[in-house]
Motif scaffolding. Structure first.
Motif, PDB file in Angstrom:
ATOM      1  N   GLY A  65      48.617  27.652 -22.537  1.00 11.83           N
ATOM      2  CA  GLY A  65      49.260  27.826 -23.833  1.00 11.83           C
ATOM      3  C   GLY A  65      49.366  29.303 -24.193  1.00 11.83           C
ATOM      4  O   GLY A  65      49.425  30.166 -23.317  1.00 11.83           O
ATOM      5  N   ALA A  66      49.355  29.584 -25.484  1.00 11.19           N
ATOM      6  CA  ALA A  66      49.542  30.959 -25.957  1.00 11.19           C
ATOM      7  C   ALA A  66      48.368  31.871 -25.610  1.00 11.19           C
ATOM      8  O   ALA A  66      48.533  33.069 -25.409  1.00 11.19           O
ATOM      9  CB  ALA A  66      49.769  30.968 -27.465  1.00 11.19           C
ATOM     10  N   GLU A  67      47.186  31.299 -25.525  1.00 15.36           N
ATOM     11  CA  GLU A  67      45.981  32.066 -25.212  1.00 15.36           C
ATOM     12  C   GLU A  67      45.350  31.537 -23.925  1.00 15.36           C
ATOM     13  O   GLU A  67      45.512  30.368 -23.584  1.00 15.36           O
ATOM     14  CB  GLU A  67      44.956  31.944 -26.351  1.00 15.36           C
ATOM     15  N   THR A  68      44.611  32.384 -23.244  1.00 18.82           N
ATOM     16  CA  THR A  68      43.855  31.937 -22.085  1.00 18.82           C
ATOM     17  C   THR A  68      42.658  31.139 -22.573  1.00 18.82           C
ATOM     18  O   THR A  68      41.890  31.613 -23.394  1.00 18.82           O
ATOM     19  CB  THR A  68      43.386  33.137 -21.233  1.00 18.82           C
ATOM     20  N   GLU A  69      42.561  29.915 -22.090  1.00 14.78           N
ATOM     21  CA  GLU A  69      41.484  29.010 -22.490  1.00 14.78           C
ATOM     22  C   GLU A  69      40.715  28.559 -21.257  1.00 14.78           C
ATOM     23  O   GLU A  69      41.232  28.586 -20.139  1.00 14.78           O
ATOM     24  CB  GLU A  69      42.067  27.775 -23.199  1.00 14.78           C
ATOM     25  N   HIS A  70      39.501  28.117 -21.476  1.00 14.55           N
ATOM     26  CA  HIS A  70      38.679  27.544 -20.421  1.00 14.55           C
ATOM     27  C   HIS A  70      39.258  26.181 -20.035  1.00 14.55           C
ATOM     28  O   HIS A  70      39.649  25.411 -20.911  1.00 14.55           O
ATOM     29  CB  HIS A  70      37.240  27.382 -20.927  1.00 14.55           C
ATOM     30  N   ILE A  71      39.337  25.906 -18.745  1.00 13.32           N
ATOM     31  CA  ILE A  71      39.766  24.573 -18.326  1.00 13.32           C
ATOM     32  C   ILE A  71      38.518  23.765 -17.978  1.00 13.32           C
ATOM     33  O   ILE A  71      37.510  24.313 -17.526  1.00 13.32           O
ATOM     34  CB  ILE A  71      40.778  24.618 -17.165  1.00 13.32           C
TER      35      ILE A  71
END
Length: 115
Positions: A65-71
């Motif tokens: 998405g718009a920000e890097t997130e933890h998967i």
């Protein structure tokens, strides 16, 4: 700077709120893109269609998405067990990276959550 050549591959040529444009075709919502296909993807809960690519790709770029997130670890582990490397980044970076790597002929796919 030189133009990238895609040798029959379909680049991601745009994205915006809720959509991606792959080789001129607009798709809404999460999407799975390979060098020559784009299809709807149900998001991080869906690993089956990604694992099915194990014979065709080495690395999966995950656009969060718009920000890097933890998967989720479970998501990463299922792909790793299938022999697929996973790189998470924000979706705009994943789109750019996908295009560069397919222009180099790499065995890559991108699973993208919209911004």
């Amino acid at each position: 700077m030189s133009d990238m050549k895609y040798e029959g591959a379909r680049p991601i040529d745009g994205y915006g709120p809720g959509f991606f444009r792959v080789d001129g075709e607009v798709a809404h919502g999460p999407i799975l893109v390979t060098a020559n296909s784009a299809s709807p993807w149900r998001g991080l809960e869906e690993t089956g269609m990604l694992v099915a690519l194990a014979e065709d790709i080495d690395v999966l770029l995950v656009g969060t998405g718009a920000e890097t997130e933890h998967i989720p670890n479970d998501f990463r582990n299922k792909l790793r067990d299938a022999g697929i490397g996973v790189e998470a980044m924000n979706s705009p970076a994943a789109c750019r990276t996908f295009n560069v790597l397919i222009s180099e002929g790499r065995r890559i796919a991108a699973a993208l959550l919209p911004i």
